[in-house]
Motif scaffolding. Structure first.
Motif, PDB file in Angstrom:
ATOM      1  N   HIS A 136       0.910  -1.006   0.145  1.00  0.00           N
ATOM      2  CA  HIS A 136      -0.052  -0.097   0.005  1.00  0.00           C
ATOM      3  C   HIS A 136       0.808   1.218  -0.057  1.00  0.00           C
ATOM      4  O   HIS A 136       1.941   1.478   0.878  1.00  0.00           O
ATOM      5  CB  HIS A 136      -0.972   0.057   1.031  1.00  0.00           C
ATOM      6  CG  HIS A 136      -1.929  -1.097   1.121  1.00  0.00           C
ATOM      7  ND1 HIS A 136      -2.885  -1.248   0.501  1.00  0.00           N
ATOM      8  CD2 HIS A 136      -1.913  -2.256   1.936  1.00  0.00           C
ATOM      9  CE1 HIS A 136      -3.724  -2.619   0.710  1.00  0.00           C
ATOM     10  NE2 HIS A 136      -2.960  -3.102   1.617  1.00  0.00           N
ATOM     11  N   LEU A 137       0.613   2.179  -0.943  1.00  0.00           N
ATOM     12  CA  LEU A 137       1.609   3.240  -0.973  1.00  0.00           C
ATOM     13  C   LEU A 137       0.348   4.743  -0.709  1.00  0.00           C
ATOM     14  O   LEU A 137      -0.663   4.830  -1.346  1.00  0.00           O
ATOM     15  CB  LEU A 137       2.033   3.471  -2.463  1.00  0.00           C
ATOM     16  CG  LEU A 137       2.912   4.447  -2.894  1.00  0.00           C
ATOM     17  CD1 LEU A 137       4.129   4.671  -2.121  1.00  0.00           C
ATOM     18  CD2 LEU A 137       2.997   4.802  -4.370  1.00  0.00           C
ATOM     19  N   PHE A 138       0.968   5.308   0.033  1.00  0.00           N
ATOM     20  CA  PHE A 138       0.250   6.688   0.479  1.00  0.00           C
ATOM     21  C   PHE A 138       0.905   7.692   0.077  1.00  0.00           C
ATOM     22  O   PHE A 138       2.061   8.119   0.235  1.00  0.00           O
ATOM     23  CB  PHE A 138       0.194   6.670   1.826  1.00  0.00           C
ATOM     24  CG  PHE A 138      -0.490   5.671   2.611  1.00  0.00           C
ATOM     25  CD1 PHE A 138      -1.635   4.930   2.400  1.00  0.00           C
ATOM     26  CD2 PHE A 138       0.585   4.462   3.321  1.00  0.00           C
ATOM     27  CE1 PHE A 138      -2.217   4.002   3.009  1.00  0.00           C
ATOM     28  CE2 PHE A 138      -0.040   3.458   3.947  1.00  0.00           C
ATOM     29  CZ  PHE A 138      -1.365   2.946   3.670  1.00  0.00           C
ATOM     30  N   CYS A 139       0.090   8.600  -1.009  1.00  0.00           N
ATOM     31  CA  CYS A 139       0.932   9.772  -1.679  1.00  0.00           C
ATOM     32  C   CYS A 139       0.459  10.918  -1.128  1.00  0.00           C
ATOM     33  O   CYS A 139      -0.627  11.199  -0.405  1.00  0.00           O
ATOM     34  CB  CYS A 139       0.548   9.801  -3.131  1.00  0.00           C
ATOM     35  SG  CYS A 139       1.295   8.296  -4.099  1.00  0.00           S
ATOM     36  N   TYR A 157      -4.353   8.569  -1.838  1.00  0.00           N
ATOM     37  CA  TYR A 157      -3.865  10.119  -1.678  1.00  0.00           C
ATOM     38  C   TYR A 157      -4.339  10.497  -0.556  1.00  0.00           C
ATOM     39  O   TYR A 157      -5.575  10.433   0.068  1.00  0.00           O
ATOM     40  CB  TYR A 157      -4.542  10.936  -2.782  1.00  0.00           C
ATOM     41  CG  TYR A 157      -3.987  12.437  -2.565  1.00  0.00           C
ATOM     42  CD1 TYR A 157      -2.871  12.992  -2.502  1.00  0.00           C
ATOM     43  CD2 TYR A 157      -4.992  13.316  -2.245  1.00  0.00           C
ATOM     44  CE1 TYR A 157      -2.473  14.218  -2.254  1.00  0.00           C
ATOM     45  CE2 TYR A 157      -4.704  14.528  -1.970  1.00  0.00           C
ATOM     46  CZ  TYR A 157      -3.215  15.248  -2.050  1.00  0.00           C
ATOM     47  OH  TYR A 157      -3.084  16.373  -1.714  1.00  0.00           O
ATOM     48  N   VAL A 158      -3.461  10.932   0.595  1.00  0.00           N
ATOM     49  CA  VAL A 158      -3.841  11.353   1.904  1.00  0.00           C
ATOM     50  C   VAL A 158      -3.766  12.681   2.179  1.00  0.00           C
ATOM     51  O   VAL A 158      -4.061  13.055   3.232  1.00  0.00           O
ATOM     52  CB  VAL A 158      -3.017  10.410   2.869  1.00  0.00           C
ATOM     53  CG1 VAL A 158      -3.255   8.840   2.728  1.00  0.00           C
ATOM     54  CG2 VAL A 158      -1.615  10.785   2.807  1.00  0.00           C
ATOM     55  N   GLY A 159      -3.305  13.560   1.301  1.00  0.00           N
ATOM     56  CA  GLY A 159      -3.145  14.844   1.699  1.00  0.00           C
ATOM     57  C   GLY A 159      -1.570  15.233   2.351  1.00  0.00           C
ATOM     58  O   GLY A 159      -0.730  14.188   2.279  1.00  0.00           O
ATOM     59  N   ASN A 160      -1.311  16.350   2.404  1.00  0.00           N
ATOM     60  CA  ASN A 160       0.120  16.811   2.654  1.00  0.00           C
ATOM     61  C   ASN A 160       0.293  16.593   4.465  1.00  0.00           C
ATOM     62  O   ASN A 160      -0.177  17.344   4.938  1.00  0.00           O
ATOM     63  CB  ASN A 160       0.768  17.835   2.166  1.00  0.00           C
ATOM     64  CG  ASN A 160       2.258  17.729   2.248  1.00  0.00           C
ATOM     65  OD1 ASN A 160       2.922  17.880   3.330  1.00  0.00           O
ATOM     66  ND2 ASN A 160       2.887  17.434   0.978  1.00  0.00           N
ATOM     67  N   PRO A 161       1.185  15.689   4.988  1.00  0.00           N
ATOM     68  CA  PRO A 161       1.400  15.711   6.577  1.00  0.00           C
ATOM     69  C   PRO A 161       2.203  17.166   7.104  1.00  0.00           C
ATOM     70  O   PRO A 161       1.980  17.286   8.357  1.00  0.00           O
ATOM     71  CB  PRO A 161       2.422  14.537   6.921  1.00  0.00           C
ATOM     72  CG  PRO A 161       3.042  14.286   5.373  1.00  0.00           C
ATOM     73  CD  PRO A 161       2.125  14.885   4.337  1.00  0.00           C
ATOM     74  N   LEU A 162       2.696  17.991   6.093  1.00  0.00           N
ATOM     75  CA  LEU A 162       3.155  19.005   6.752  1.00  0.00           C
ATOM     76  C   LEU A 162       2.091  19.894   7.233  1.00  0.00           C
ATOM     77  O   LEU A 162       2.034  20.755   7.857  1.00  0.00           O
ATOM     78  CB  LEU A 162       3.807  20.034   5.516  1.00  0.00           C
ATOM     79  CG  LEU A 162       5.486  19.520   5.315  1.00  0.00           C
ATOM     80  CD1 LEU A 162       6.026  20.361   4.259  1.00  0.00           C
ATOM     81  CD2 LEU A 162       6.148  19.534   6.488  1.00  0.00           C
ATOM     82  N   LEU A 163       1.081  20.030   6.570  1.00  0.00           N
ATOM     83  CA  LEU A 163      -0.437  20.753   6.775  1.00  0.00           C
ATOM     84  C   LEU A 163      -0.737  20.340   8.364  1.00  0.00           C
ATOM     85  O   LEU A 163      -1.231  21.065   9.200  1.00  0.00           O
ATOM     86  CB  LEU A 163      -1.578  20.350   5.898  1.00  0.00           C
ATOM     87  CG  LEU A 163      -1.438  20.971   4.385  1.00  0.00           C
ATOM     88  CD1 LEU A 163      -2.540  20.454   3.700  1.00  0.00           C
ATOM     89  CD2 LEU A 163      -1.367  22.252   4.411  1.00  0.00           C
TER      90      LEU A 163
END
Length: 371
Positions: A136-139, A157-163
């Motif tokens: 499983h690849l999370f982009c 697609y999980v969104g950006n963790p910096l947010l």
């Protein structure tokens, strides 16, 4: 459940820590063992290897440190096999982690990859290998979903963790006092990177412009894996403060920034700080990179926006003269500065909302339980 995480640099430590926190909120029995850093350690579990002993960037740098890298890789494989986790979570760091994924898949372990390897930049056929060794690849970048779809690979697609990191940030109201800064002088932030080779190559040209902007105070964002004494060797007689574990506070107050290419460019943009991006690598590494890399930009801001939002000064272009000229524009050219800030607004819209860590944690738990 037992979670084994592998992060090999400062950004991976940040994202790994936020992911661990999200996993704990959803799994009261969570156990962690990991390659990472101080932020992940603060979330609990066992730190096996610190990223400070692993971060080599560039073709030449990797080649000259190959023995150390192979030793770390062998140790990592042995440790994973001995601990037998329910799931292996690999965080970015593809040169190392794709080898670990291959090993773990052959061991029958569930392999989750958080923050996709940037195979879209060069040697795109690596996707075929990823399809075989990653379950499983999370982009985290919007354009990655379509890229993988073209290769017949379904990703999340999980969104950006910096947010998530920015949303969770609580400013230090006494930041100036705690770091002995002048509240009457505007700040120019210097972000020279988290790796020794980055600091060695990029901090000197950053510091070379300070005297031309004497009306401002320059402040260095220190990497957590170094001490103040390490930075002192670059300062000579210059009284330039170094702040540790306070980069977001620094960006909160910065008027402009000089930033080493990497995650910090996106963080700086999310804080709406006008910036110039600089990068210097070993000449051999840069020559090879220019032959094989297929992207127009190096900074995450420009890659996500697919346009030149922030100036990139690479190799010989990252001179004191060029940095000074761009800094002059950022500080005193009102139209130029406003255009960059407007583009940051558009970037915010494209990036979306926080929640990457929570979404990734939920998916990892779901996929692990379904096995």
């Amino acid at each position: 459940m037992k979670y084994y995480l592998v992060a090999g640099e400062a950004s991976g430590d940040l994202h790994g820590a936020n992911l661990m926190k999200a996993l704990k909120e959803r799994d009261a029995q969570a156990e962690f063992r990991f390659f990472g850093g101080d932020l992940m350690l603060a979330e609990g579990g066992s730190l096996v290897k610190h990223f400070a002993d692993m971060a080599y960037m560039g073709f030449f740098e990797v080649a000259t440190n190959l023995n150390a890298i192979l030793k770390n890789m062998k140790f990592c494989k042995e440790d994973i096999a001995a601990w037998q986790p329910d799931v292996l979570i690999l965080i970015d760091f593809p040169g190392f982690n794709l080898k670990i994924a291959d090993f773990a898949k052959k061991q029958g372990l569930l392999v989750c990859y958080y923050i996709s390897p940037k195979v879209w930049a060069w040697n795109q056929k690596r996707v075929l290998k990823i399809k075989k060794i990653v379950d499983h690849l999370f982009c985290i970048l919007p354009f990655e979903v379509d890229f993988y779809k073209e290769w017949g690979m379904k990703v999340d697609y999980v969104g950006n963790p910096l947010l998530d990191a920015v949303a969770a940030f609580k400013p230090d109201e006494a930041f100036f006092e705690h770091h002995h800064l002048s509240p009457s002088k505007k700040i120019i932030a210097l972000l020279p990177g988290s790796r020794k080779q980055e600091i060695l190559r990029l901090l000197p040209p950053m510091l070379s412009v300070t005297e031309k902007f004497s009306d401002y105070q320059f402040v260095i964002a220190g990497a957590p894996s170094f001490k103040k004494e390490y930075y002192d060797q670059f300062l000579d007689e210059k009284k330039i403060p170094v702040v540790f574990n306070a980069t977001y506070d620094l960006l909160t107050h910065a008027e402009a920034a000089i930033v080493t290419s990497g995650t910090a460019t996106l963080e700086t943009a999310l804080f709406h700080v006008p910036q110039v991006v600089v990068y210097k690598g070993h000449p051999v590494s840069i020559t090879i990179a220019r032959m094989v890399i297929k992207i127009r930009f190096i900074s995450l801001v420009n890659l996500i926006m697919d346009s030149l939002v922030v100036k990139e000064l690479i190799q010989q272009d990252s001179s004191a003269e060029n940095i000074s000229a761009e800094l002059e524009n950022l500080l005193h050219n009102k139209a130029y500065r406003q255009q960059m800030l407007h583009n940051y607004d558009l970037l915010d819209e494209k990036m979306g909302k926080p929640g990457a860590s929570a979404k990734t944690a939920e998916l990892i738990i779901k996929y692990t339980q379904k096995r």
